[in-house]
Design a protein around this motif. Structure first.
Motif, PDB file in Angstrom:
ATOM      1  N   MET A  33       0.802  -1.221   0.000  1.00  0.00           N
ATOM      2  CA  MET A  33       0.000   0.000   0.000  1.00  0.00           C
ATOM      3  C   MET A  33       0.835   1.271   0.000  1.00  0.00           C
ATOM      4  N   SER A  34       1.967   1.274   0.687  1.00  0.00           N
ATOM      5  CA  SER A  34       2.774   2.492   0.758  1.00  0.00           C
ATOM      6  C   SER A  34       3.506   2.720  -0.561  1.00  0.00           C
ATOM      7  N   GLU A  35       3.878   3.961  -0.810  1.00  0.00           N
ATOM      8  CA  GLU A  35       4.545   4.296  -2.067  1.00  0.00           C
ATOM      9  C   GLU A  35       5.559   5.409  -1.838  1.00  0.00           C
ATOM     10  N   VAL A  36       6.711   5.277  -2.443  1.00  0.00           N
ATOM     11  CA  VAL A  36       7.740   6.306  -2.350  1.00  0.00           C
ATOM     12  C   VAL A  36       7.188   7.620  -2.909  1.00  0.00           C
ATOM     13  N   GLY A  37       7.299   8.685  -2.124  1.00  0.00           N
ATOM     14  CA  GLY A  37       6.844   9.997  -2.572  1.00  0.00           C
ATOM     15  C   GLY A  37       5.397  10.310  -2.262  1.00  0.00           C
ATOM     16  N   ALA A  38       4.638   9.329  -1.758  1.00  0.00           N
ATOM     17  CA  ALA A  38       3.231   9.557  -1.403  1.00  0.00           C
ATOM     18  C   ALA A  38       3.103   9.593   0.114  1.00  0.00           C
ATOM     19  N   ALA A  39       2.433  10.603   0.637  1.00  0.00           N
ATOM     20  CA  ALA A  39       2.300  10.746   2.087  1.00  0.00           C
ATOM     21  C   ALA A  39       1.472   9.624   2.690  1.00  0.00           C
ATOM     22  N   SER A  40       0.537   9.070   1.914  1.00  0.00           N
ATOM     23  CA  SER A  40      -0.295   7.965   2.389  1.00  0.00           C
ATOM     24  C   SER A  40      -0.783   7.187   1.172  1.00  0.00           C
ATOM     25  N   PRO A  41      -1.317   5.966   1.379  1.00  0.00           N
ATOM     26  CA  PRO A  41      -1.851   5.205   0.243  1.00  0.00           C
ATOM     27  C   PRO A  41      -2.945   5.945  -0.516  1.00  0.00           C
ATOM     28  N   ARG A  42      -3.620   6.870   0.141  1.00  0.00           N
ATOM     29  CA  ARG A  42      -4.680   7.633  -0.521  1.00  0.00           C
ATOM     30  C   ARG A  42      -4.143   8.533  -1.626  1.00  0.00           C
TER      31      ARG A  42
ATOM     32  N   ASP B  86       2.494  -0.831 -12.016  1.00  0.00           N
ATOM     33  CA  ASP B  86       3.867  -0.592 -11.562  1.00  0.00           C
ATOM     34  C   ASP B  86       3.826   0.307 -10.334  1.00  0.00           C
ATOM     35  N   LYS B  87       4.600  -0.057  -9.325  1.00  0.00           N
ATOM     36  CA  LYS B  87       4.578   0.728  -8.090  1.00  0.00           C
ATOM     37  C   LYS B  87       5.935   0.665  -7.410  1.00  0.00           C
ATOM     38  N   ASN B  88       6.382   1.809  -6.912  1.00  0.00           N
ATOM     39  CA  ASN B  88       7.614   1.879  -6.129  1.00  0.00           C
ATOM     40  C   ASN B  88       7.214   1.861  -4.655  1.00  0.00           C
ATOM     41  N   VAL B  89       7.227   0.681  -4.067  1.00  0.00           N
ATOM     42  CA  VAL B  89       6.730   0.483  -2.702  1.00  0.00           C
ATOM     43  C   VAL B  89       7.791   0.926  -1.695  1.00  0.00           C
TER      44      VAL B  89
ATOM     45  N   SER C 229       6.244  -5.426   4.390  1.00  0.00           N
ATOM     46  CA  SER C 229       6.784  -6.462   5.269  1.00  0.00           C
ATOM     47  C   SER C 229       6.557  -7.852   4.682  1.00  0.00           C
ATOM     48  N   TYR C 230       7.518  -8.718   4.865  1.00  0.00           N
ATOM     49  CA  TYR C 230       7.513 -10.142   4.509  1.00  0.00           C
ATOM     50  C   TYR C 230       7.018 -10.430   3.092  1.00  0.00           C
ATOM     51  N   LEU C 231       7.170  -9.484   2.166  1.00  0.00           N
ATOM     52  CA  LEU C 231       6.666  -9.687   0.804  1.00  0.00           C
ATOM     53  C   LEU C 231       7.350 -10.872   0.129  1.00  0.00           C
ATOM     54  N   GLN C 232       8.636 -11.031   0.379  1.00  0.00           N
ATOM     55  CA  GLN C 232       9.375 -12.112  -0.279  1.00  0.00           C
ATOM     56  C   GLN C 232       8.838 -13.487   0.115  1.00  0.00           C
ATOM     57  N   GLN C 233       8.235 -13.600   1.297  1.00  0.00           N
ATOM     58  CA  GLN C 233       7.722 -14.890   1.771  1.00  0.00           C
ATOM     59  C   GLN C 233       6.205 -15.006   1.644  1.00  0.00           C
ATOM     60  N   ALA C 234       5.538 -13.950   1.198  1.00  0.00           N
ATOM     61  CA  ALA C 234       4.072 -13.942   1.155  1.00  0.00           C
ATOM     62  C   ALA C 234       3.540 -14.753  -0.018  1.00  0.00           C
ATOM     63  N   ASP C 235       2.280 -15.155   0.100  1.00  0.00           N
ATOM     64  CA  ASP C 235       1.589 -15.872  -0.970  1.00  0.00           C
ATOM     65  C   ASP C 235       0.720 -14.941  -1.806  1.00  0.00           C
ATOM     66  N   ALA C 236       0.416 -13.771  -1.261  1.00  0.00           N
ATOM     67  CA  ALA C 236      -0.417 -12.790  -1.960  1.00  0.00           C
ATOM     68  C   ALA C 236      -0.200 -11.435  -1.296  1.00  0.00           C
ATOM     69  N   GLY C 237      -0.775 -10.399  -1.898  1.00  0.00           N
ATOM     70  CA  GLY C 237      -0.662  -9.066  -1.318  1.00  0.00           C
ATOM     71  C   GLY C 237      -1.823  -8.195  -1.749  1.00  0.00           C
ATOM     72  N   LEU C 238      -2.075  -7.145  -0.981  1.00  0.00           N
ATOM     73  CA  LEU C 238      -3.067  -6.141  -1.363  1.00  0.00           C
ATOM     74  C   LEU C 238      -2.322  -4.897  -1.823  1.00  0.00           C
ATOM     75  N   LEU C 239      -2.602  -4.483  -3.042  1.00  0.00           N
ATOM     76  CA  LEU C 239      -1.917  -3.350  -3.659  1.00  0.00           C
ATOM     77  C   LEU C 239      -2.917  -2.217  -3.864  1.00  0.00           C
ATOM     78  N   VAL C 240      -2.532  -1.008  -3.493  1.00  0.00           N
ATOM     79  CA  VAL C 240      -3.392   0.165  -3.672  1.00  0.00           C
ATOM     80  C   VAL C 240      -2.972   0.898  -4.940  1.00  0.00           C
ATOM     81  N   ALA C 241      -3.937   1.131  -5.824  1.00  0.00           N
ATOM     82  CA  ALA C 241      -3.677   1.845  -7.079  1.00  0.00           C
ATOM     83  C   ALA C 241      -4.998   2.381  -7.618  1.00  0.00           C
ATOM     84  N   ARG C 242      -4.912   3.333  -8.524  1.00  0.00           N
ATOM     85  CA  ARG C 242      -6.120   3.827  -9.189  1.00  0.00           C
ATOM     86  C   ARG C 242      -6.561   2.830 -10.259  1.00  0.00           C
ATOM     87  N   ARG C 243      -7.860   2.797 -10.540  1.00  0.00           N
ATOM     88  CA  ARG C 243      -8.381   1.872 -11.547  1.00  0.00           C
ATOM     89  C   ARG C 243      -7.880   2.223 -12.945  1.00  0.00           C
ATOM     90  N   SER C 244      -7.584   3.502 -13.170  1.00  0.00           N
ATOM     91  CA  SER C 244      -7.042   3.942 -14.457  1.00  0.00           C
ATOM     92  C   SER C 244      -6.260   5.223 -14.240  1.00  0.00           C
TER      93      SER C 244
END
Length: 396
Positions: A124-133, A152-155, A159-174
């Motif tokens: 959810m977090s992104e370099v240069g963004a104050a919050s996921p919103r 594409d996202k610069n997170v 945490s533990y992404l390398q060992q995770a089975d899935a993730g929730l990613l925040v992005a705009r629909r378009s």
């Protein structure tokens, strides 16, 4: 990626399954901290004992908020990294499970979760963004028009992404959507490409693997959750995450307190009366802090259940307040325990059985997980709305 559940033991009551995981987590906690590695043994035990995803049942089979608190607290006492991973994971998987309506691809993920016990990370977090919103990432439609999308996202931290089975990613629909119109996308680990990853080399919580880097997700529009990020964050992610984090920090404080109790008993016969009096007062204060936090966490967990998953400004404010209070007070309690023990607490575990080195370093992370100023700003904005006092409820 974490292992699949294998040789699953006969399903025992929740308390017994948790006790088995706690035993594994405690046995490897020192090694996880010393080597700064993922707690593979404890997470493997969570999978085997089916404590990552709740059992399917009428009404969704969801973990309740008090159950989330209880598990995070127990794991936090044994291994803070394991407790924090579990709490962060619950914030993510509950966001998926508590959706009012789900597309087929999302429902398929939930239907198999009991068997596969997936570990879900946050993107959810992104370099240069104050919050996921304020994320600038967006879904790009593939030319063939079958609903496939690339993101594409610069997170900044995941945490533990390398060992995770899935993730929730925040992005705009378009790309045309406003920056404030953020969606939440369920992405399987096999759909992610990770590059330029920044390793996690930190003072504490060393097992969480909270690095960052560039990710590319190739997934499908069917995996976009029904609710917007703002909706699901206020209703599920932040309240349950704050509760889980607070319970984990409380577990760290209790772990330190138990060590301080043992040291205090040994010190009584060989400590000057005035020094012993000061230590007694600090031990009592550490205990009182733990009691206060326990009551506050339990109260908010019950309130969340009573709200039946409905978001409210009051609940968001209380959740944020608990997160800030727990972060500060857990640190206070650990430091009181530290001063009860004295110099032996300052030594590393190899040199002192009363060492609090790991607890001190782990609990300090509470003060930097999400900007406290940003949380206070959000609560201050909500505080401008009309409010009523619950103290008047007894009047009918």
């Amino acid at each position: 990626m974490a292992e699949d559940p294998k040789d699953t033991p006969e399903l025992l009551p929740l308390r017994e399954r948790l006790a088995a995981v706690v035993q594994t987590a405690r046995a490897h906690a020192q090694d996880v901290d010393a080597e700064g590695r993922f707690p593979a043994e404890a997470v493997g035990a969570l999978k085997r004992h089916r404590l990552l995803a709740p059992e399917p049942a009428p009404g969704g089979g969801l973990w309740t908020a008090p159950q989330i608190v209880a598990v995070a607290h127990a794991l936090g006492q044994a291994c803070a990294s394991t407790g924090m991973i579990w709490a962060m994971h619950q914030g993510q998987i509950q966001a998926v499970a508590r959706q009012p309506k789900t597309a087929t691809a999302v429902q398929d993920f939930l239907d198999t979760a009991w068997e596969t016990q997936p570990l879900v990370a946050s993107l959810m977090s992104e370099v240069g963004a104050a919050s996921p919103r304020e994320s600038r990432a967006h879904c790009r439609e593939d030319p063939d028009g079958d609903g496939a999308v690339t993101i594409d996202k610069n997170v900044s931290v995941s945490s533990y992404l390398q060992q995770a089975d899935a993730g929730l990613l925040v992005a705009r629909r378009s790309a045309e959507d406003a920056v404030t119109e953020q969606a939440v996308v369920l992405v399987l680990r096999k759909e992610l490409t990770i590059a330029q990853w920044r390793d996690w080399q930190a003072l504490g919580m060393r097992g969480t693997g909270s690095g960052g880097g560039r990710v590319r997700a190739r997934t499908h529009r069917d995996r976009i959750l029904e609710e917007s990020f703002s909706e699901v964050s206020a209703r599920v992610i932040m309240p349950l995450s704050n509760l889980g984090w607070a319970a984990c920090w409380l577990g760290i404080a209790e772990s330190a307190f138990v060590v301080a109790q043992d040291a205090f008993r040994r010190q009584q016969g060989r400590t000057a009366p005035d020094v012993l009096t000061a230590k007694t007062m600090r031990l009592g204060r550490a205990s009182d802090t733990i009691d206060e936090l326990t009551e506050q966490i339990h109260f908010l967990a019950e309130q969340y259940e009573q709200a039946r998953g409905e978001a409210s400004d009051a609940l968001v404010r209380r959740s944020n307040a608990l997160r800030l209070t727990a972060a500060a007070r857990a640190n206070d309690s650990v430091l009181d325990s530290f001063q009860v023990i004295g110099v032996d607490a300052y030594r590393e575990p190899s040199a002192s059985k009363w060492s609090l080195s790991r607890q001190i370093r782990d609990v300090l992370s509470a003060r930097v997980m999400i900007s406290e100023d940003r949380i206070r700003l959000g609560s201050g904005q909500l505080a401008q709305l009309p409010r009523t006092s619950g103290l008047q409820d007894a009047l009918g």
